[in-house]
Scaffold this motif. Structure first.
Motif, PDB file in Angstrom:
ATOM      1  N   HIS A 182     -20.830  24.259 -38.407  1.00 39.84           N
ATOM      2  CA  HIS A 182     -21.717  23.699 -39.256  1.00 39.84           C
ATOM      3  C   HIS A 182     -21.648  22.340 -39.437  1.00 39.84           C
ATOM      4  O   HIS A 182     -20.468  21.799 -39.278  1.00 39.84           O
ATOM      5  CB  HIS A 182     -20.938  24.222 -40.662  1.00 39.84           C
TER       6      HIS A 182
ATOM      7  N   ASP B 207     -24.780  14.538 -39.263  1.00 36.16           N
ATOM      8  CA  ASP B 207     -23.058  14.779 -38.897  1.00 36.16           C
ATOM      9  C   ASP B 207     -22.636  13.578 -37.909  1.00 36.16           C
ATOM     10  O   ASP B 207     -22.924  13.470 -36.813  1.00 36.16           O
ATOM     11  CB  ASP B 207     -22.850  16.275 -38.287  1.00 36.16           C
TER      12      ASP B 207
ATOM     13  N   ARG C  57     -21.725  18.564 -40.834  1.00 31.47           N
ATOM     14  CA  ARG C  57     -21.587  18.066 -42.248  1.00 31.47           C
ATOM     15  C   ARG C  57     -22.313  16.464 -42.326  1.00 31.47           C
ATOM     16  O   ARG C  57     -22.030  15.910 -41.612  1.00 31.47           O
ATOM     17  CB  ARG C  57     -19.884  17.784 -42.252  1.00 31.47           C
ATOM     18  N   TYR C  58     -23.298  16.890 -43.051  1.00 32.21           N
ATOM     19  CA  TYR C  58     -24.311  15.799 -43.208  1.00 32.21           C
ATOM     20  C   TYR C  58     -23.814  14.785 -44.139  1.00 32.21           C
ATOM     21  O   TYR C  58     -23.207  14.796 -45.406  1.00 32.21           O
ATOM     22  CB  TYR C  58     -25.657  16.289 -43.378  1.00 32.21           C
ATOM     23  N   GLU C  59     -23.957  13.379 -43.588  1.00 32.89           N
ATOM     24  CA  GLU C  59     -23.453  12.206 -44.461  1.00 32.89           C
ATOM     25  C   GLU C  59     -24.728  11.228 -44.407  1.00 32.89           C
ATOM     26  O   GLU C  59     -25.273  10.854 -43.451  1.00 32.89           O
ATOM     27  CB  GLU C  59     -21.898  11.412 -44.102  1.00 32.89           C
TER      28      GLU C  59
END
Length: 279
Positions: free
Chosen positions: A188, A232, A190-192
Motif C-alpha cells: 500500500h 510515496d 503512503r502518499y505525502e
C-alpha cells in the motif's frame, strides 16, 4: 444416442469391431442387428446402416474415441456423402483437440500461479526470519558504537563499518519483503505532499561523487516544483535510485542527465545517458 458411452473394443462383435480396430472411417451394414432398433428421424424408414468415424488427435497414431453415425436410408453412400461424414469426424476431432489444448494451458497457468504463490510465501517468511536476528544485532551494535572510547579509533571505525553493512543488509531484507508484498498484492502506497523537484534532486545528488570519479558529466535538472505532488516517498526514491544507478553502471564515458518536468496533471522523470543501453 443408441451407442453406449463406453465400449470395450475387444468385445465389439463382427464388422463393427473390425472397423473400430482399423481406425478408419468404415461403413457398417446391418447396424440394427448389432445395436438393436435405430431411430428413423423424420422418416418412417428405419435406419439399418451406419459409419464409424475415428477421433484422431495431432501427433497420436491411435484414436482417442469414435463417432458412430447412422446413414440416411434414402441416400446412397457415394463419395460425396462419405466425404461429408469424414468432414464431420474431422470437425469433431478438431473441437476435442482445441478443448484439450485449452485445458492443458489452464492447468499450466494454475501450476504457475501456485508456484508463484509458494514463492511469495517463501520470500515473505524468509524476510521476516532475517529481520528478527538483524534487529537484535543492530540494537546492541549501535550502543557499542556510541560507547566506544574515542581513543580507540580503529575499534570505533570497525564497529561503524559493521553497523553500516548491517543497515545495508537490513535494507536488502526490507526490499525483499516489499517484493513479496507486491507479488501478493498487499503493498500500500503512503502518499505525502512532496516538492518532487527538490526531492528528486536530493536523491540523485547522492551519485555526484561516484559520477565524478568515473569521469562522467553528471547533470541534474530538477527545479523546485510550483505545484506539490502526492507520492510515496520511499517508492519514488527506489525508482530514482534504480534508474540513475543503471545509467551509471552502463555508461563508460560521456554524460548522465536527470530531468524532471511537470505536465498538466503529472510529472515526467527522464534519465538520459550516453551508455551502452539496457533492455
Amino acid at each position: 444416442a443408441v451407442a453406449p458411452k463406453y465400449l470395450s473394443v475387444a468385445a465389439v462383435p463382427g464388422a463393427l469391431g473390425a472397423a473400430i480396430r482399423d481406425s478408419q472411417p468404415t461403413a457398417i451394414e446391418g447396424l440394427s442387428d448389432i445395436l438393436g432398433p435405430l431411430p428413423s428421424g423424420a422418416w418412417d424408414t428405419e435406419v439399418h446402416s451406419g459409419i464409424v468415424l475415428p477421433i484422431l488427435m495431432p501427433g497420436q497414431a491411435s484414436p482417442i474415441g469414435f463417432v458412430l453415425a447412422g446413414i440416411n436410408p434414402r441416400k446412397r453412400l457415394d463419395a460425396r456423402f462419405r466425404s461429408f461424414f469424414e468432414m464431420v469426424g474431422a470437425h469433431i476431432s478438431s473441437a476435442i483437440a482445441d478443448a484439450r489444448a485449452y485445458e492443458e494451458e489452464r492447468q499450466k497457468a494454475d501450476a504457475l500461479a501456485e508456484i508463484d504463490r509458494a514463492k511469495t510465501v517463501f520470500f515473505s517468511n524468509v524476510s521476516h526470519e532475517f529481520r528478527t536476528p538483524l534487529t537484535l544485532m543492530l540494537g546492541p551494535l549501535e550502543t557499542m558504537v556510541d560507547r566506544a572510547n574515542p581513543s580507540t579509533v580503529a575499534t570505533r571505525e570497525e564497529l561503524q563499518l559493521i553497523h553500516r553493512n548491517g543497515m545495508r543488509l537490513m535494507k536488502l531484507v526490507n526490499a525483499l519483503l516489499d517484493f513479496s508484498r507486491i507479488e501478493a498484492g498487499r503493498i500500500h502506497a503512503r502518499y505525502e505532499r512532496t516538492d518532487l523537484g527538490s526531492f528528486t534532486a536530493e536523491i540523485a545528488s547522492a551519485f555526484h561523487s561516484a559520477m565524478t570519479c568515473a569521469g562522467l558529466d553528471f547533470r541534474i535538472d530538477c527545479p523546485p516544483a510550483s505545484n506539490p505532488a502526492y507520492v510515496d516517498r520511499d517508492m519514488w526514491e527506489k525508482i530514482v535510485l534504480n534508474l540513475v544507478s543503471n545509467a551509471f553502471k552502463f555508461t563508460m564515458s560521456g554524460s548522465v542527465l536527470v530531468l524532471l518536468r511537470p505536465g498538466a496533471d503529472h510529472f515526467e522523470l527522464t534519465v538520459q545517458d550516453t551508455g551502452t543501453g539496457i533492455p
